[in-house]
Design a protein around this motif. Structure first.
Motif, PDB file in Angstrom:
ATOM      1  N   LYS A   1      22.294  -5.983  -1.573  1.00 48.70           N
ATOM      2  CA  LYS A   1      22.839  -4.668  -1.919  1.00 48.70           C
ATOM      3  C   LYS A   1      23.585  -3.993  -0.774  1.00 48.70           C
ATOM      4  N   GLY A   2      23.421  -4.520   0.436  1.00 48.91           N
ATOM      5  CA  GLY A   2      24.056  -3.883   1.589  1.00 48.91           C
ATOM      6  C   GLY A   2      23.311  -2.674   2.099  1.00 48.91           C
ATOM      7  N   LYS A   3      22.207  -2.317   1.455  1.00 50.30           N
ATOM      8  CA  LYS A   3      21.365  -1.208   1.907  1.00 50.30           C
ATOM      9  C   LYS A   3      19.956  -1.427   1.367  1.00 50.30           C
ATOM     10  N   CYS A   4      19.018  -0.685   1.911  1.00 47.98           N
ATOM     11  CA  CYS A   4      17.638  -0.833   1.449  1.00 47.98           C
ATOM     12  C   CYS A   4      16.869   0.442   1.724  1.00 47.98           C
ATOM     13  N   SER A   5      15.771   0.613   1.027  1.00 51.52           N
ATOM     14  CA  SER A   5      14.826   1.680   1.307  1.00 51.52           C
ATOM     15  C   SER A   5      13.702   1.093   2.146  1.00 51.52           C
ATOM     16  N   PHE A   6      13.514   1.616   3.336  1.00 49.48           N
ATOM     17  CA  PHE A   6      12.484   1.068   4.222  1.00 49.48           C
ATOM     18  C   PHE A   6      11.132   1.742   4.018  1.00 49.48           C
ATOM     19  N   GLN A   7      11.122   3.039   3.700  1.00 45.84           N
ATOM     20  CA  GLN A   7       9.881   3.805   3.669  1.00 45.84           C
ATOM     21  C   GLN A   7       8.881   3.265   2.655  1.00 45.84           C
ATOM     22  N   THR A   8       9.309   3.100   1.414  1.00 45.07           N
ATOM     23  CA  THR A   8       8.375   2.678   0.364  1.00 45.07           C
ATOM     24  C   THR A   8       7.767   1.305   0.618  1.00 45.07           C
ATOM     25  N   PRO A   9       8.571   0.260   0.895  1.00 43.60           N
ATOM     26  CA  PRO A   9       7.948  -1.048   1.152  1.00 43.60           C
ATOM     27  C   PRO A   9       7.124  -1.081   2.435  1.00 43.60           C
ATOM     28  N   SER A  10       7.515  -0.298   3.443  1.00 39.61           N
ATOM     29  CA  SER A  10       6.740  -0.303   4.692  1.00 39.61           C
ATOM     30  C   SER A  10       5.388   0.365   4.497  1.00 39.61           C
ATOM     31  N   GLU A  11       5.332   1.419   3.677  1.00 40.07           N
ATOM     32  CA  GLU A  11       4.047   2.058   3.389  1.00 40.07           C
ATOM     33  C   GLU A  11       3.148   1.133   2.577  1.00 40.07           C
ATOM     34  N   GLN A  12       3.746   0.387   1.637  1.00 38.51           N
ATOM     35  CA  GLN A  12       2.959  -0.565   0.863  1.00 38.51           C
ATOM     36  C   GLN A  12       2.402  -1.666   1.760  1.00 38.51           C
ATOM     37  N   ALA A  13       3.220  -2.139   2.686  1.00 38.28           N
ATOM     38  CA  ALA A  13       2.763  -3.172   3.620  1.00 38.28           C
ATOM     39  C   ALA A  13       1.615  -2.664   4.476  1.00 38.28           C
ATOM     40  N   ALA A  14       1.719  -1.426   4.949  1.00 41.94           N
ATOM     41  CA  ALA A  14       0.670  -0.846   5.788  1.00 41.94           C
ATOM     42  C   ALA A  14      -0.641  -0.710   5.021  1.00 41.94           C
ATOM     43  N   PHE A  15      -0.565  -0.193   3.801  1.00 37.85           N
ATOM     44  CA  PHE A  15      -1.779  -0.001   3.002  1.00 37.85           C
ATOM     45  C   PHE A  15      -2.420  -1.342   2.668  1.00 37.85           C
ATOM     46  N   ASN A  16      -1.603  -2.311   2.250  1.00 39.37           N
ATOM     47  CA  ASN A  16      -2.131  -3.636   1.924  1.00 39.37           C
ATOM     48  C   ASN A  16      -2.787  -4.279   3.143  1.00 39.37           C
ATOM     49  N   PHE A  17      -2.119  -4.177   4.286  1.00 46.29           N
ATOM     50  CA  PHE A  17      -2.669  -4.775   5.509  1.00 46.29           C
ATOM     51  C   PHE A  17      -4.028  -4.186   5.853  1.00 46.29           C
ATOM     52  N   LEU A  18      -4.147  -2.871   5.821  1.00 42.78           N
ATOM     53  CA  LEU A  18      -5.406  -2.227   6.204  1.00 42.78           C
ATOM     54  C   LEU A  18      -6.536  -2.632   5.258  1.00 42.78           C
ATOM     55  N   ALA A  19      -6.261  -2.666   3.966  1.00 42.62           N
ATOM     56  CA  ALA A  19      -7.298  -3.052   3.002  1.00 42.62           C
ATOM     57  C   ALA A  19      -7.692  -4.511   3.164  1.00 42.62           C
ATOM     58  N   ARG A  20      -6.712  -5.363   3.371  1.00 42.56           N
ATOM     59  CA  ARG A  20      -6.997  -6.798   3.515  1.00 42.56           C
ATOM     60  C   ARG A  20      -7.679  -7.107   4.835  1.00 42.56           C
ATOM     61  N   ALA A  21      -7.278  -6.421   5.900  1.00 38.97           N
ATOM     62  CA  ALA A  21      -7.882  -6.669   7.211  1.00 38.97           C
ATOM     63  C   ALA A  21      -9.287  -6.072   7.300  1.00 38.97           C
ATOM     64  N   PHE A  22      -9.457  -4.830   6.871  1.00 37.72           N
ATOM     65  CA  PHE A  22     -10.753  -4.155   6.991  1.00 37.72           C
ATOM     66  C   PHE A  22     -11.785  -4.674   5.996  1.00 37.72           C
ATOM     67  N   PHE A  23     -11.355  -4.950   4.752  1.00 32.04           N
ATOM     68  CA  PHE A  23     -12.325  -5.207   3.689  1.00 32.04           C
ATOM     69  C   PHE A  23     -12.112  -6.534   2.967  1.00 32.04           C
ATOM     70  N   ASP A  24     -11.133  -7.322   3.418  1.00 35.56           N
ATOM     71  CA  ASP A  24     -10.836  -8.609   2.788  1.00 35.56           C
ATOM     72  C   ASP A  24     -10.581  -8.433   1.293  1.00 35.56           C
ATOM     73  N   SER A  25      -9.840  -7.374   0.968  1.00 38.52           N
ATOM     74  CA  SER A  25      -9.574  -7.043  -0.432  1.00 38.52           C
ATOM     75  C   SER A  25      -8.120  -6.635  -0.580  1.00 38.52           C
ATOM     76  N   ASN A  26      -7.439  -7.232  -1.532  1.00 41.42           N
ATOM     77  CA  ASN A  26      -6.028  -6.937  -1.735  1.00 41.42           C
ATOM     78  C   ASN A  26      -5.888  -5.877  -2.828  1.00 41.42           C
ATOM     79  N   PRO A  27      -5.442  -4.669  -2.489  1.00 42.25           N
ATOM     80  CA  PRO A  27      -5.361  -3.607  -3.508  1.00 42.25           C
ATOM     81  C   PRO A  27      -4.433  -3.943  -4.661  1.00 42.25           C
ATOM     82  N   VAL A  28      -3.417  -4.744  -4.403  1.00 46.64           N
ATOM     83  CA  VAL A  28      -2.470  -5.098  -5.469  1.00 46.64           C
ATOM     84  C   VAL A  28      -3.172  -5.859  -6.595  1.00 46.64           C
TER      85      VAL A  28
END
Length: 487
Positions: free
Chosen positions: A182-209
């Motif tokens: 597309k020549g452009k992207c939204s960084f905020q939404t996917p980066s927040e999803q990555a952060a939330f997923n990482f914390l849940a998977r790292a802390f609790f071995d659970s994937n929120p998705v």
């Protein structure tokens, strides 16, 4: 900041200083003065300061104006939100790197219910409990709850590196694909999803998705945090509408009750190991879970959400030479370690470590600190000693403390190698983002961030991922907009 010459020329009513020292540095005797500044007329003064702080001047200019007006970096002022949320907005502001650290000394200041400043969010937002962040170390539950967070961090340590790589590699590939298509992207939404997923998977071995929460975690957490921090937030709405909506009355907690319940249910189902440990420590599973939600969604997710873009911005703006030097250092160390990243390997990357510390210094993710004087105190600035009475509220604005020109050369500039070498490492004690010096480690007896080392680690991991995943942005303006290095 006012110069020492200017400050000296304005001193009046100088008294002989008592033989009391609150500074770690041995200095010649300094004059004792009363704290300058005023709170204005009751009610009106607090409203005026609030409007100046948020709208008429802006945060930094608000403090700079008062420093110039009173020729002092220790002064009296009101802090938002004021009426009708805060019953007493009056504070003694500490706006330099010399006076600020007294806020970490829990033998001198009390931290009870001061996490958000001169007001406290409703406990209806946290299951009816006063969460660890609001407890003073003298309170019986403080040590148990902080020890529980140490257990959480220890139990998840083997998952941090692989889960970070998985989540953020996926993020960067997604962004790169969108840019290519597309020549452009939204960084905020996917980066927040990555952060939330990482914390849940790292802390609790659970994937929120893969749970009932799905991809709603970041938006639910953001909404819940807004209901707590709204009184000190701005959203860009028209001035008087926003001031009435956010800063005058608390947002009603029932509006976010269902959203919070979804977060709570996910963590209750995912954090079984930690909740079991809590029961062994004498903490109910319910109270422990509310603390886990807060530590994960407010402290950790909120911290990553704020600090990663800060770091990207500053390092991105530093230019291509820094980006290439970082890439060379990181790739060289990984290659010499058999192509694998480890904690010991990251300790061999002095430039990467320094740029992370410099990001914490120049733009700390935690900007405010509060403490209530437990007794009469003497507080030193660089030029003067001030007397504070028992019960007075102390407030520190960290960006002014960590950009103090009396401590740092080129204090307003981003200097990537500032903390390299022996002399650079000596300055780490003035990096204060974690509610304590970088050279100290958190204990159950203090208010330093329990996840201090975790946050530093994942901030370093971000740059390792950048060296591992090539991001091609279309133009220099794109790189500057997102703060992404051209590796």
């Amino acid at each position: 900041m006012a110069s020492s010459a200017t400050l000296s020329s304005r001193r009046t009513n100088v008294q002989v200083r008592p033989s009391v020292t609150v500074s770690e540095l041995e200095k010649p005797e300094l004059p004792l003065k009363s704290i300058p500044g005023d709170y204005g007329l009751p009610f009106i003064g607090a409203i005026k300061d609030r409007l100046d702080y948020f709208y008429n001047q802006g945060r930094d200019e608000f403090f700079k104006f008062k420093i110039q007006k009173y020729q002092s970096t220790v002064l009296r002022t009101n802090m938002p939100p004021g009426p009708f949320i805060s019953s007493n907005p009056k504070v003694v502001a500490l706006l330099d790197g010399k006076s600020f650290p007294i806020l970490f000394d829990v033998s001198k200041v009390e931290k009870k219910d001061l996490f958000t400043g001169t007001y406290m969010s409703s406990t209806n937002l946290t299951g009816g409990y006063r969460i660890l962040s609001y407890l003073d170390p003298s309170e019986p539950k403080h040590a148990k709850l902080k020890q529980l967070l140490f257990f959480l961090l220890k139990s998840s340590r083997d998952r941090v590196l692989p889960e970070f790589k998985a989540c953020y590699t996926e993020l960067f590939k997604t962004v790169e694909y969108e840019l290519a298509e597309k020549g452009k992207c939204s960084f905020q939404t996917p980066s927040e999803q990555a952060a939330f997923n990482f914390l849940a998977r790292a802390f609790f071995d659970s994937n929120p998705v893969d749970s009932k929460l799905g991809t709603d975690g970041p938006s639910l957490a953001n909404k819940w945090v807004l209901f707590q921090l709204g009184p000190i937030f701005t959203l860009g709405l028209p001035k008087y509408i926003e001031d009435l909506l956010l800063h005058t009355f608390p947002l009603p907690s029932f509006l976010v009750k269902k959203d919070y319940k979804k977060l709570y249910d996910f963590f209750y189902e995912s954090a079984g190991l930690v909740l079991d440990e809590a029961e062994k420590m004498g903490i109910s599973r319910d109270e422990a879970c509310h603390n886990i939600v807060f530590a994960t969604c407010f402290n950790s997710f909120g911290g990553v959400k704020v600090f990663f873009p800060i770091m990207l911005k500053w390092i991105g703006l530093a230019g291509e030479n820094l980006h290439l030097s970082l890439a060379k250092e990181i790739r060289s160390v990984i290659k010499s370690n058999g192509g694998e990243l480890s904690l010991s390997a990251m300790e061999q990357m002095p430039l990467m470590k320094s740029v992370v510390y410099e990001s914490f210094r120049i733009d700390p993710p935690v900007q405010f600190q509060y403490g209530k004087a437990k007794k009469d105190l003497l507080i030193e600035s660089h030029h003067t000693v001030y007397e504070v009475k028992e019960g007075e509220m102390l407030f520190g604005y960290q960006p002014f403390a960590t950009k103090d020109p009396n401590i740092f050369e080129r204090a307003e500039e981003f200097v990537p190698d500032r903390f390299m070498g022996v002399d650079g490492e000596k300055l780490l004690k003035y990096v204060l983002w974690s509610n304590g010096p970088e050279t100290k480690h958190p204990t159950v007896a203090d208010k330093q961030c329990a996840g201090k080392d975790f946050v530093t680690l994942v901030s370093r991991l971000l740059w390792w991922n950048f060296s591992d995943v090539t991001i091609r942005l279309k133009s220099k303006s794109d790189r500057h907009r997102w703060g992404w290095p051209s590796l």
